[in-house]
Enzyme design. Structure first.
Site, PDB file in Angstrom:
ATOM      1  N   ASN A 215       0.857  -1.177   0.000  1.00  8.56           N
ATOM      2  CA  ASN A 215       0.000   0.000   0.000  1.00  8.56           C
ATOM      3  C   ASN A 215       0.898   1.233   0.000  1.00  8.56           C
ATOM      4  O   ASN A 215       1.872   1.281   0.737  1.00  8.56           O
ATOM      5  CB  ASN A 215      -0.906   0.006   1.234  1.00  8.56           C
ATOM      6  CG  ASN A 215      -1.878   1.163   1.215  1.00  8.56           C
ATOM      7  OD1 ASN A 215      -2.405   1.524   0.169  1.00  8.56           O
ATOM      8  ND2 ASN A 215      -2.109   1.751   2.363  1.00  8.56           N
ATOM      9  N   GLU A 216       0.552   2.185  -0.842  1.00  9.02           N
ATOM     10  CA  GLU A 216       1.259   3.466  -0.899  1.00  9.02           C
ATOM     11  C   GLU A 216       2.743   3.307  -1.248  1.00  9.02           C
ATOM     12  O   GLU A 216       3.576   4.123  -0.869  1.00  9.02           O
ATOM     13  CB  GLU A 216       1.122   4.233   0.428  1.00  9.02           C
ATOM     14  CG  GLU A 216      -0.297   4.437   0.897  1.00  9.02           C
ATOM     15  CD  GLU A 216      -1.055   5.520   0.142  1.00  9.02           C
ATOM     16  OE1 GLU A 216      -0.520   6.083  -0.835  1.00  9.02           O
ATOM     17  OE2 GLU A 216      -2.202   5.786   0.519  1.00  9.02           O
TER      18      GLU A 216
END
Length: 184
Positions: free
Chosen positions: A68-69
């Site tokens: 994520n990210e």
């Protein structure tokens, strides 16, 4: 509606990351264990644990996001980290559709998470974003959305998101899933 399971892939928003290779192996194993917990038969180690926790039936799972990210990771290690997860997961669970959080070159992901944080005006101006996107590449998973409004988004943000979503609908052959934060 389908669940999307996201697994930690060795990057933390504070900037810390796990080096691909042996250092990443425990995290890959954790992901495999988590998938087994969710999808495994009660005769498997983690499926049996799920049953002990009160849910004997396996959960359906099609999509798994690795990380994520990761676009914020300055170490630029995501490509190698993704590949390590991808190979291990596809070996054991070839039916799962794996989502990369940012473009990678080492393997071809099933989907790419286009993860936007924009203001309403930016969404209004970009409603044709996917109209000319190559249909031969990975499908798109869309997450996040408008950041306007405090403490929650406002009507202008809702209109910007609605305009953006018309482009998602128009390009539904490419946009496979939308886990669109403003809708939540």
């Amino acid at each position: 509606m389908q669940p999307v399971l996201a697994v930690y892939a060795g990057y933390s928003l504070g900037g810390a990351h796990v080096t691909p290779g042996p250092d990443l192996e425990p995290y890959v194993q954790d992901a495999l264990d988590e998938i087994e917990y969710v999808t495994g038969d009660v005769t498997t180690k983690w499926g049996a644990e799920r049953a002990k926790d009160g849910h004997p039936a396996a959960f359906p799972l099609t999509y798994l996001e690795i990380g994520n990210e990761d676009g914020f990771d300055r170490s630029k290690s995501y490509d190698a980290r993704y590949a390590q997860f991808y190979k291990a997961i596809k070996k054991k669970y070839p039916e799962l559709q794996l989502i990369a959080t940012t473009p990678v070159k080492s393997v071809t992901p099933d989907l790419i998470d286009d993860h936007y944080y924009r203001r309403a005006e930016e969404f209004f101006a970009d409603t044709h974003h996917y109209d000319k996107t190559d249909r031969k590449g990975p499908k798109i998973s869309l997450g996040s959305g408008d950041e306007e409004g405090t403490p929650t988004t406002n009507f202008g943000a809702a209109l910007g998101d609605a305009a953006w979503m018309t482009g998602m609908e128009r390009n539904s052959d490419l946009i496979a899933i939308a886990s669109y934060a403003p809708l939540l």
